[in-house]
Design an enzyme around this catalytic site. Structure first.
Site, PDB file in Angstrom:
ATOM      1  N   ASP A 151      43.157  37.520  43.316  1.00  0.00           N
ATOM      2  CA  ASP A 151      43.934  38.570  42.644  1.00  0.00           C
ATOM      3  C   ASP A 151      44.285  39.682  43.633  1.00  0.00           C
ATOM      4  O   ASP A 151      43.831  39.672  44.778  1.00  0.00           O
ATOM      5  CB  ASP A 151      43.150  39.140  41.443  1.00  0.00           C
ATOM      6  CG  ASP A 151      41.643  39.262  41.702  1.00  0.00           C
ATOM      7  OD1 ASP A 151      41.246  39.401  42.875  1.00  0.00           O
ATOM      8  OD2 ASP A 151      40.872  39.210  40.743  1.00  0.00           O
TER       9      ASP A 151
ATOM     10  N   ASN B 216      32.029  42.621  31.953  1.00  0.00           N
ATOM     11  CA  ASN B 216      32.588  42.317  30.625  1.00  0.00           C
ATOM     12  C   ASN B 216      32.965  40.843  30.496  1.00  0.00           C
ATOM     13  O   ASN B 216      33.658  40.453  29.571  1.00  0.00           O
ATOM     14  CB  ASN B 216      33.823  43.193  30.353  1.00  0.00           C
ATOM     15  CG  ASN B 216      34.972  42.904  31.315  1.00  0.00           C
ATOM     16  OD1 ASN B 216      34.839  42.108  32.241  1.00  0.00           O
ATOM     17  ND2 ASN B 216      36.102  43.560  31.109  1.00  0.00           N
TER      18      ASN B 216
ATOM     19  N   HIS C  51      34.848  39.142  32.672  1.00  0.00           N
ATOM     20  CA  HIS C  51      36.144  38.728  33.224  1.00  0.00           C
ATOM     21  C   HIS C  51      35.963  37.798  34.423  1.00  0.00           C
ATOM     22  O   HIS C  51      34.923  37.808  35.094  1.00  0.00           O
ATOM     23  CB  HIS C  51      37.049  39.932  33.539  1.00  0.00           C
ATOM     24  CG  HIS C  51      36.681  40.744  34.723  1.00  0.00           C
ATOM     25  ND1 HIS C  51      36.956  42.094  34.825  1.00  0.00           N
ATOM     26  CD2 HIS C  51      36.073  40.429  35.899  1.00  0.00           C
ATOM     27  CE1 HIS C  51      36.539  42.553  35.987  1.00  0.00           C
ATOM     28  NE2 HIS C  51      36.002  41.562  36.655  1.00  0.00           N
TER      29      HIS C  51
ATOM     30  N   GLU D 134      40.930  39.601  31.831  1.00  0.00           N
ATOM     31  CA  GLU D 134      40.064  40.411  30.991  1.00  0.00           C
ATOM     32  C   GLU D 134      39.855  39.715  29.648  1.00  0.00           C
ATOM     33  O   GLU D 134      40.608  38.789  29.303  1.00  0.00           O
ATOM     34  CB  GLU D 134      40.703  41.795  30.788  1.00  0.00           C
ATOM     35  CG  GLU D 134      40.962  42.578  32.078  1.00  0.00           C
ATOM     36  CD  GLU D 134      39.687  43.123  32.741  1.00  0.00           C
ATOM     37  OE1 GLU D 134      38.567  42.699  32.371  1.00  0.00           O
ATOM     38  OE2 GLU D 134      39.820  43.966  33.650  1.00  0.00           O
TER      39      GLU D 134
HETATM   40  C1  F6R Z   1      37.479  39.886  42.404  1.00  0.00           C
HETATM   41  C2  F6R Z   1      37.584  39.614  40.993  1.00  0.00           C
HETATM   42  C3  F6R Z   1      36.585  40.085  39.984  1.00  0.00           C
HETATM   43  C4  F6R Z   1      35.184  40.326  40.532  1.00  0.00           C
HETATM   44  C5  F6R Z   1      34.311  40.950  39.456  1.00  0.00           C
HETATM   45  C6  F6R Z   1      32.915  41.254  39.953  1.00  0.00           C
HETATM   46  O1  F6R Z   1      38.528  39.244  43.120  1.00  0.00           O
HETATM   47  O2  F6R Z   1      38.506  38.997  40.626  1.00  0.00           O
HETATM   48  O3  F6R Z   1      36.522  39.142  38.946  1.00  0.00           O
HETATM   49  O4  F6R Z   1      34.641  39.121  40.979  1.00  0.00           O
HETATM   50  O5  F6R Z   1      34.903  42.123  38.991  1.00  0.00           O
HETATM   51  O6  F6R Z   1      32.990  42.273  40.892  1.00  0.00           O
HETATM   52  P1  F6R Z   1      31.724  42.665  41.775  1.00  0.00           P
HETATM   53  O7  F6R Z   1      31.388  41.474  42.560  1.00  0.00           O
HETATM   54  O8  F6R Z   1      32.197  43.813  42.631  1.00  0.00           O
HETATM   55  O9  F6R Z   1      30.665  43.040  40.794  1.00  0.00           O
END
Ligand code: F6R
Length: 262
Positions: free
Chosen positions: A68, A140, A142, A147
């Site tokens: 992303d 959450n 995702h 989301e």
């Molecule tokens: C990152 C992404 C998100 C993260 C998620 C966890 O490219 O797409 O899904 O993997 O928000 O983030 P961290 O690892 O910072 O807790």
């Protein structure tokens, strides 16, 4: 789905690297690696860098695809996912920067962003698909920036970030209001087409999301539950992130393999 529960984040990095490399070994020709950002995969990327430095892993002919990208960050912003992946992956593992693909979130008009999303799908297809997709999980539930409520069949597209995600990611920015409101993210349908998924999670803040994803219903309310639908998903988590799992004993027994005493 294979679930590996290991003592600490260091072991998560090592086991996840082993799962990534095993997946890449099955690839036909030059490998294609899908790359998440955020904190969770940083240890894994350092481990890949260590293996590349010692000569055990060669990513110099590999292609990378970001999961992303934020929409609307000024070009070259240090927290743009292009910059993060150049720094945390290309600079240390040997994956060539010119073979790193990231969705282009620089446009301000919806039409242009939708075009960039479709172009990204074409790039993934032209590369022959993703061999191994590295994933983290949001508090959450995702996956990527899909989301809660995201279609399980979704493709790369523009998404609004949940307020919780913006709060969680504020630690990477100077001020909370600097966190972008939108992103381009691979869809859940896009992610499911990768030939192997390797999800990493550490810490108690992820325990509820991990339990919902692995043991709850397959539902758009917990986008990471699509892992249950994938034929080759490997989940590598530490004790703290595993705290909410009900089938822990089974995962530990299964991880011993076919010949536990042999
Ligand atoms: C990152 C992404 C998100 C993260 C998620 C966890 O490219 O797409 O899904 O993997 O928000 O983030 P961290 O690892 O910072 O807790």
């Amino acid at each position: 789905m294979d679930v590996l529960i290991v003592p600490d984040p260091g072991a998560v990095a090592r086991e996840a690297a082993a799962a990534v490399i095993a997946g890449l070994r099955r690839a036909d020709g030059d490998v294609v690696l899908g790359l998440a950002t955020g904190s969770s995969p940083l240890g894994l990327y350092r481990e890949l860098a260590r293996l590349a430095a010692e000569g055990t892993l060669d990513l110099t002919a590999a292609t990378g695809f970001a999961l992303d990208e934020y929409v609307g960050l000024p070009s070259g912003h240090p927290q743009s996912y292009r910059k993060v992946l150049l720094r945390e992956v290309c600079a240390v593992t040997g994956l060539p920067p010119e073979r790193l693909h990231v969705p282009n979130g620089s446009a301000t008009e919806l039409d242009a962003l939708e075009w960039a999303a479709a172009a990204y799908e074409d790039e993934i297809r032209a590369a022959g698909g993703v061999d191994v997709q590295v994933l983290g999980i949001g508090g959450n539930g995702h996956l990527g920036f899909n989301e809660p409520g995201s279609s399980l069949a979704s493709r790369t597209r523009v998404k609004r970030l949940a307020e919780r995600t913006r709060r969680d990611n504020a630690r990477f920015f100077e001020r909370p209001e600097d966190v972008p409101t939108h992103c381009l993210t691979q869809g859940l349908g896009t992610i499911l087409e990768a030939r192997r998924l390797v999800l990493v999670a550490t810490g108690e803040a992820k325990a509820a999301a991990v339990a919902a994803a692995l043991e709850g219903p397959l539902t758009a309310s917990c986008p990471a539950s699509v892992l249950q639908w994938h034929p080759d998903a490997v989940v590598v988590i530490d004790e703290a992130a595993a705290a909410g799992l009900r089938h822990r004993n089974y995962y530990d027994a299964a991880a011993l393999g076919l010949h536990p005493t042999g």
